[in-house]
Structure formats: C-alpha cells, structure tokens
Design a protein around this motif. Structure first.
Motif, PDB file in Angstrom:
ATOM      1  N   ILE A 160      46.309  35.815  22.579  1.00  0.00           N
ATOM      2  CA  ILE A 160      47.248  36.342  22.719  1.00  0.00           C
ATOM      3  C   ILE A 160      45.969  37.456  21.947  1.00  0.00           C
ATOM      4  CG2 ILE A 160      49.026  37.521  21.894  1.00  0.00           C
ATOM      5  CD1 ILE A 160      50.578  34.254  22.820  1.00  0.00           C
ATOM      6  N   VAL A 161      45.820  37.312  21.172  1.00  0.00           N
ATOM      7  CA  VAL A 161      45.057  38.762  19.980  1.00  0.00           C
ATOM      8  C   VAL A 161      43.624  39.117  21.450  1.00  0.00           C
ATOM      9  CG1 VAL A 161      43.549  39.103  18.052  1.00  0.00           C
ATOM     10  CG2 VAL A 161      45.425  37.844  17.742  1.00  0.00           C
ATOM     11  N   ALA A 162      43.417  37.601  21.687  1.00  0.00           N
ATOM     12  CA  ALA A 162      42.090  38.448  22.653  1.00  0.00           C
ATOM     13  C   ALA A 162      42.584  39.232  23.717  1.00  0.00           C
ATOM     14  CB  ALA A 162      41.368  37.022  23.095  1.00  0.00           C
ATOM     15  N   ARG A 163      43.295  38.358  24.278  1.00  0.00           N
ATOM     16  CA  ARG A 163      43.946  39.661  25.289  1.00  0.00           C
ATOM     17  C   ARG A 163      44.699  40.763  25.251  1.00  0.00           C
ATOM     18  NH1 ARG A 163      46.578  35.258  27.420  1.00  0.00           N
ATOM     19  NH2 ARG A 163      49.024  35.928  26.660  1.00  0.00           N
ATOM     20  N   GLU A 164      45.114  40.585  23.933  1.00  0.00           N
ATOM     21  CA  GLU A 164      45.480  42.423  23.293  1.00  0.00           C
ATOM     22  C   GLU A 164      44.234  43.141  23.140  1.00  0.00           C
ATOM     23  OE1 GLU A 164      47.163  45.467  22.337  1.00  0.00           O
ATOM     24  OE2 GLU A 164      47.810  43.828  22.998  1.00  0.00           O
ATOM     25  N   ILE A 165      42.910  42.612  22.381  1.00  0.00           N
ATOM     26  CA  ILE A 165      42.118  43.384  22.111  1.00  0.00           C
ATOM     27  C   ILE A 165      41.547  43.963  23.112  1.00  0.00           C
ATOM     28  CG2 ILE A 165      40.110  43.298  21.238  1.00  0.00           C
ATOM     29  CD1 ILE A 165      40.866  41.342  18.839  1.00  0.00           C
ATOM     30  N   GLU A 166      41.124  42.998  24.578  1.00  0.00           N
ATOM     31  CA  GLU A 166      40.409  42.693  25.722  1.00  0.00           C
ATOM     32  C   GLU A 166      40.902  44.022  26.993  1.00  0.00           C
ATOM     33  OE1 GLU A 166      38.898  39.952  26.545  1.00  0.00           O
ATOM     34  OE2 GLU A 166      37.854  38.663  24.668  1.00  0.00           O
ATOM     35  N   ARG A 167      42.627  44.404  26.484  1.00  0.00           N
ATOM     36  CA  ARG A 167      43.208  44.891  27.298  1.00  0.00           C
ATOM     37  C   ARG A 167      42.681  46.511  28.121  1.00  0.00           C
ATOM     38  NH1 ARG A 167      48.950  47.191  26.934  1.00  0.00           N
ATOM     39  NH2 ARG A 167      48.656  46.740  25.033  1.00  0.00           N
ATOM     40  N   PRO A 168      42.404  46.686  28.837  1.00  0.00           N
ATOM     41  CA  PRO A 168      42.392  47.899  29.222  1.00  0.00           C
ATOM     42  C   PRO A 168      42.793  48.886  28.522  1.00  0.00           C
ATOM     43  CG  PRO A 168      42.918  46.556  31.935  1.00  0.00           C
ATOM     44  CD  PRO A 168      43.500  45.838  30.792  1.00  0.00           C
ATOM     45  N   ARG A 169      42.035  49.765  28.361  1.00  0.00           N
ATOM     46  CA  ARG A 169      41.831  51.189  28.010  1.00  0.00           C
ATOM     47  C   ARG A 169      42.001  52.232  28.945  1.00  0.00           C
ATOM     48  NH1 ARG A 169      43.695  51.804  22.694  1.00  0.00           N
ATOM     49  NH2 ARG A 169      41.962  50.926  22.615  1.00  0.00           N
ATOM     50  N   VAL A 170      43.463  52.472  28.910  1.00  0.00           N
ATOM     51  CA  VAL A 170      44.173  53.352  29.968  1.00  0.00           C
ATOM     52  C   VAL A 170      44.872  54.543  28.561  1.00  0.00           C
ATOM     53  CG1 VAL A 170      45.311  54.914  31.510  1.00  0.00           C
ATOM     54  CG2 VAL A 170      43.963  52.837  31.516  1.00  0.00           C
ATOM     55  N   GLY A 171      44.947  55.569  28.103  1.00  0.00           N
ATOM     56  CA  GLY A 171      45.937  56.121  27.368  1.00  0.00           C
ATOM     57  C   GLY A 171      45.289  56.789  25.799  1.00  0.00           C
ATOM     58  N   PRO A 172      45.600  57.153  25.167  1.00  0.00           N
ATOM     59  CA  PRO A 172      45.976  57.199  23.404  1.00  0.00           C
ATOM     60  C   PRO A 172      45.140  56.032  23.009  1.00  0.00           C
ATOM     61  CG  PRO A 172      47.352  58.482  24.398  1.00  0.00           C
ATOM     62  CD  PRO A 172      47.525  58.099  25.776  1.00  0.00           C
ATOM     63  N   MET A 173      44.931  56.380  21.927  1.00  0.00           N
ATOM     64  CA  MET A 173      44.736  54.546  20.902  1.00  0.00           C
ATOM     65  C   MET A 173      45.675  54.378  21.038  1.00  0.00           C
ATOM     66  SD  MET A 173      42.757  54.468  17.251  1.00  0.00           S
ATOM     67  CE  MET A 173      40.753  54.609  17.478  1.00  0.00           C
ATOM     68  N   ARG A 174      46.183  52.970  20.533  1.00  0.00           N
ATOM     69  CA  ARG A 174      47.367  51.656  20.561  1.00  0.00           C
ATOM     70  C   ARG A 174      46.927  51.387  18.801  1.00  0.00           C
ATOM     71  NH1 ARG A 174      45.932  49.778  25.746  1.00  0.00           N
ATOM     72  NH2 ARG A 174      44.788  47.596  24.085  1.00  0.00           N
ATOM     73  N   ASP A 175      48.090  51.773  18.142  1.00  0.00           N
ATOM     74  CA  ASP A 175      48.134  50.795  17.180  1.00  0.00           C
ATOM     75  C   ASP A 175      47.120  48.716  16.766  1.00  0.00           C
ATOM     76  OD1 ASP A 175      50.584  48.674  16.814  1.00  0.00           O
ATOM     77  OD2 ASP A 175      51.352  49.986  17.595  1.00  0.00           O
TER      78      ASP A 175
END
Length: 671
Positions: A160-175
C-alpha cells in the motif's frame, strides 16, 4: 490489496462502518464549532478576552469548514494502547470520550511510524488502509488493508505504501502523512527550539518533511507558534502554488507561504543589475559596507555644547559629556533608531540630575517637555540624524566618494565600480531599484530597526540563497528557529552554497544540525543512476542518492539538430499514451520554439504555474521543486551552457521524473 476472503471482507466492512461513524462525527464537529462561535459572541468577559476567544473560535470553525475532502484515516494500531485509528486530524463524538481517530501528530501516533518487528513499541498489529486514488472520503473507496503483526516478529514491505509513493503525479503536491518513513518522522518531530538543516537528495521528500514539520509544530506548540507566526519560504510563486494544498490537507490553514522577494518587497523592482553588480550586492561583505555608510552619519564634530531654556534659566550639557554619551551608545551597537532615542534619553537624564541637585525632582510633565525640546531634537538631528534606508543605499550607489569611504579595505576598486550607478538619480525618491537592491535596503532597514520575527521559519531550496538573503531571513528568525531544506547539488545561482556551515552561519544558526536524506522514494533507480553520473562533476560534497524504487525508465532519443522539436512531439505523444503528468523541460531560450511545435501538433501545453495540467512546458530555470511522471528533457547540452552553473541546473532537470525520463538530444550529453 483487495480480496474476497470472508475474514478480510468482514474486516473491510467493519472499517467502512467505522469510517461512516467518523464522517458523522466530523460533521457534528463542524456544526458544533459554528455554534460555539455564535455562543462566544455574547461571552461575559473583558473586551480583550472576548476578542481573543472569538478569534480562536472563528479560526477553529473556519479550519474545520475548509478541510479538503478525503479519507479520514489511513492507519490503525492495536496493542498496549488499545485500538487506535490514525488520520490527519482528531475526530471524536464528544471531547471527553476516546477519539474515533487520533491525529497523526499526537505522541501516541508516533509508534505508527517508528514501530518495527525488532522494536514493536507496544504495538501488536499495525494496519494500513488502501483507498481508491482520488477518493473524496466515500467509505466504499476503502479497497484494501494490510496487517503487520509486529509482536510476532513480522516485518515486510508495504504494498500500500509503495503504491501510494509510486502513484502518478497529477496536480499539486500531496501530503505524505500516510507514508512518512522513520528517518523522516525523526525530523518532523524535532524540538521547536532546535534549528535543523536537511540536505536532501532528489526525491527524498525534504520539502514534504519541512511542511509536515510545520504542521507538527503548529499542533504541538499552538500558542508559541501562532504568537510569533510561522513562515514558509519558497523560491518562487510557481513552487508555492505546487505545495499550497499540503498544509490545508493536514488541517492547518492561515500559514503564511511566501518568497523572500515578497517579504522584503517594500519597493517596486524597476531596474536590472548586470551579473557583476548583482554578485557584489549579494556578497556578505556588503553588510559591513552598509553599516559603515549608515553610521558615518553619526558624528559629534562641531556640534558644541547643548543649552536648554527653562523659563529664565538655561540648563547646559558640556560638549565633552555629549560626545561621551554618543560614543557610549555607539559602542553598545543598538539598532540605529533605538540608538538615537537612547542618546536623547541620556541627555535628558543628565539635565534631570542637574535639576534634582538644584531644586529637587521635577514633575513628569517637565521631563516630557524637555524630551521634545527644540534644542534637544536639533542636537540629535545634527549628531544622530533620522534616516531612511533608501537614503543610505542611494547615497552609497550614487556617490563614488561615499562608496569609497564605506568600502575601504572591504571591496576592491573593480567591485566598487560595478556597484556605482552610471546615472545617479536626483534623489532617492526617483531611484530605480533592482532585485538585489531590495536586499541592501532590507539590510539597512534591519540596522535601523529590527523587524518583527517569526516563531518558526521553513526555508526551502536554501542552497540558492545568497549570504545577504540569508541575513534577511536571520533577522526574521532572530528569536525563533529554522527548518532549512536544500540540496547543494541543485544550487544554480551564482552565489549558491558550496557547504552548509557557511550558509547556516549567515542564517544566524551556526549550531544547527545537518541531516542528510539520501533514500529517494519518488525518483526511480534508473533516473537516479543517470543523475549520479552527473553529480560527480558538480564539485559539492554530498552523498549520492539511492532509490527504493526499482521501476522507472530512461530513454535517449538522439536526432538531427533541426529535428529536435519533432522528436519532442513524438516523446510527448508517447508519454500521453500512459498514465500521469508530462513535463517538457528545456533551456529557457528554447521554450518558444518548442511551444510552437507542440501547438502545431495539437498538443495543449500549460506553463509551470498550472500544476494540474496534463502536459506542461517548463523553462529549466523554473522547474526546481516540481515533479512530473514523465519528463522530456530537451537538449541537455543547451541547458548546461545557458548559465554559469548550468551543470547544476541540468542535475535539477534530470531529477524531476518520477516514472520515466526521455532525453531528447542532437548533441552529446555534457557528462
């Protein structure tokens, strides 16, 4: 992770029901905060107390109303503390009852980030929740969970952590509250009284660490921080728009996010310095030159004694005593404005002692009258005159003799010539100020009167600050602490730092600890490997980055010199066939022709100021701090040749990709 196993499905059902309960409780909290504001309007208290209470109630209600939609918890613990759900803010059905969700910043939540099989810290089971990407907080979006049985010695990487870290980056920075790693958590929860410098390799999350540290300090020391204020300093407005949503997502609103230029911009920028002048103006030696220029206005020669009429009598202060008063105050080195009033106070005290010896203590009205007596003010104007920062800087840059006197032994003749205005204005009122002049004006303003400081300042991209810019920040953190974030390898200004101790000394925090983050969680191993080849040529003593991500791809597209724009179009079309954002990064001079090529191909490309755009065309000078899933780096040799520290700029460009890097070139790589 999803499954149809009955036990897992039952656990998901229970957690979804708990989330529904949390959502109802949060709605009641928002409504209750609004009711408290109404009730607080009629509070029985003094005007000041009622105003303070009303402000706090309104701020609390506003913060709850403005919380972004999303899942209300991302983890849970079961162990000695019972069962706890961890989220971005505390949620309870009643203040006196145990919370349904514990704030991630609470001391009890630290075990979620720090516990391990080797050191369980009282945690039997750590649970992580998987939510559908982009979830707005619907319980049905809870798609999976992972349990880590720490008490049984179980230790494994979290999918779950790996997927969250690698999730595509669209839009502003997330927390990153759900994915904070132990070494990042140590920095986030550092002591408010201690300043810290984070040397962070690309993709290590140093910016996120700084923002989460700000949120943690606001939570842990609300009164101390809000009394002095908290300031986030970024390199430019593009960067600030990129990070703008992180703190609100963590429940913190009202934090000032600004650039240093905006903090010191009391005068409009209407002039441009050449490189030689800008470099000298940003040099730390200018502080000494400016101090000399300011205090050259303090002189007692020829002022003579002082006589103050009092009815038919005149009280006198001898010239020698006046010179001693001025000399003593100068040696104490107060702010210039304070020094002027200190001289006034000591002159009045000398007169008061004479009166007391002759007639006894005079009434307070006599003291007030003498303080503002015309001879006293006239003497002050002669020996310690009032002055504006603009007068000091304008007279310095417009008068060769004044500059030579102030810079004697500090700046060589060539540096002095670089500073002098070719056409001095008639007066400071008509002066045209450059961006570097604002730093000088702020220095003089700080010598005249210390500015109000902040309780804590987070400084990002600090490696690019000049010594004089550091001094401007130090004045605003005189009694507060700093979180300094940067990467020496990404220093691109002519005055960029080569080592942290010197920069920290200019920031007024020479004892701040320097902590290196070298493990990248966003930038893939293939991209880091290419960037590390360049790192060895940058002449900075920083450890090489390493990546936790084995995925990622680097492709080189070599083409003929005239075919680069067409190759860029092909690379962008290829990237658009995949998920995620696309950033086309090129030397500033090449941006216009690339935009024309993209427009002709029917590809709409936004600028860097629109972080939610699918395709962005970004000048290399503005890409620092930004991330894109796919980066098309155009002609690296041109980026490297565009400025003095072009190789450092190229290092920045190559490390913006979090999935795939396409290098389009017609010339050999410059490393």
């Amino acid at each position: 992770m999803t499954s149809t196993e009955p036990a897992l499905q039952s656990a998901l059902d229970r957690e979804r029901a708990h989330h529904d309960r949390c959502r109802d409780a949060l709605a009641a909290m928002v409504e209750g905060a609004g009711d408290q504001v109404v009730a607080g309007e009629d509070v029985s208290a003094s005007g000041a107390d009622a105003e303070v209470l009303g402000y706090r109630l309104r701020s609390r209600a506003k913060a709850l109303r403005e919380l972004p939609e999303g899942p209300l918890f991302f983890g849970a613990l079961r162990g000695e503390q019972g069962a706890l759900h961890i989220g971005r803010l505390r949620i309870s059905e009643h203040p006196a009852e145990p919370p349904l969700v514990v704030d991630w910043r609470a001391p009890v939540s630290r075990a979620f980030y720090q516990a391990s099989a080797r050191d369980p810290q009282g945690v039997a089971v750590r649970r992580r929740f998987g939510w559908a990407p982009g979830s707005r907080g619907d319980s049905a979006d809870l798609t999976g969970l992972e349990d880590e049985h720490l008490e049984a010695g179980e230790s494994r990487s979290s999918e779950i952590v790996a997927r969250e870290i690698e999730r595509p980056r669209v839009g502003p920075m997330r927390d990153i509250a759900a994915t904070i790693q132990p070494e990042q958590d140590d920095l986030v929860r550092g002591d408010l009284a201690l300043s810290v410098c984070v040397q962070g390799a690309p993709g290590t999350g140093k910016t996120a660490v700084g923002l989460h540290r700000a949120a943690y300090l606001l939570y842990t020391h609300p009164q101390r921080i809000r009394r002095g204020g908290l300031l986030i300093l970024g390199p430019n407005r593009t960067f600030l728009s990129y990070i703008a949503e992180v703190l609100p997502a963590l429940g913190e609103t009202g934090v000032r996010q600004s650039t240093l230029a905006e903090e010191i911009a009391h005068w409009p920028v209407r002039a441009v310095d050449d490189d030689s002048a800008a470099v000298v103006k940003h040099d730390a030696r200018m502080a000494r030159v400016l101090r000399r220029a300011l205090y050259a206005r303090v002189r007692t020669e020829g002022a003579g004694p002082l006589a103050v009429p009092d009815g038919s009598y005149r009280w006198r202060v001898p010239e020698a005593e006046l010179e001693r008063i001025v000399s003593d105050v100068r040696q104490e080195e107060p702010p210039y404005g304070v020094g002027r009033e200190r001289v006034r106070a000591r002159i009045v005290r000398s007169l008061l002692e004479q009166v007391e010896r002759r007639t006894g203590p005079p009434p307070s009205a006599w003291v007030r009258r003498v303080e503002r007596a015309r001879p006293v003010s006239a003497y002050l104007d002669a020996v310690w005159p009032r002055v504006r920062p603009e007068e000091v800087v304008a007279s310095l840059l417009g008068d060769a003799a004044a500059l030579a006197a102030a810079a004697d032994g500090v700046l060589d003749p060539g540096e002095q010539r670089a500073l002098l205005w070719a056409r001095p204005p008639r007066s400071w009122k008509s002066a045209l100020w450059s961006a570097a002049d604002l730093v000088l004006l702020d220095e003089v303003a700080g010598l005249i009167e210390h500015p109000e400081g902040y309780g804590h300042v987070v400084v990002d991209e600090a490696q690019d600050l000049s010594p004089m810019e550091c001094r401007a920040i130090a004045r605003r953190a005189r009694f507060g602490s700093l979180t300094v974030l940067g990467d020496l390898a990404q220093g691109t200004t002519p005055w960029a730092a080569r080592a942290w101790p010197e920069t920290l000394a200019h920031l007024g925090k020479p004892d701040a600890a320097v902590v290196a983050l070298t493990t990248g969680f966003r930038v893939p191993r293939a991209v880091v490997g290419l960037a590390n080849r360049l790192l060895r040529r940058l002449g900075v003593d920083v450890p090489e980055a390493r990546s936790m991500r084995g995925d990622g791809e680097v492709r080189e597209r070599e083409t003929a010199p005239g075919a680069v724009p067409a190759a860029v179009v092909d690379a962008v079309r290829d990237a658009l066939g995949r998920e995620g954002s696309v950033g086309v990064v090129a030397a500033d001079a090449d941006v216009a022709r690339l935009r024309a090529a993209l427009d002709a191909a029917g590809i709409a490309a936004a600028g860097p100021e629109e972080p939610a755009a699918r395709v962005s065309l970004v000048p290399a000078s503005l890409v620092k701090g930004l991330e894109y899933d796919h980066v098309v780096a155009v002609e690296p040799a041109a980026v490297a040749e565009a400025e003095e520290r072009g190789l450092h700029r190229l290092y920045v460009v190559l490390t913006r990709a979090v999935t795939r890097l396409d290098v389009v070139r017609a010339r050999p790589l410059p490393f």
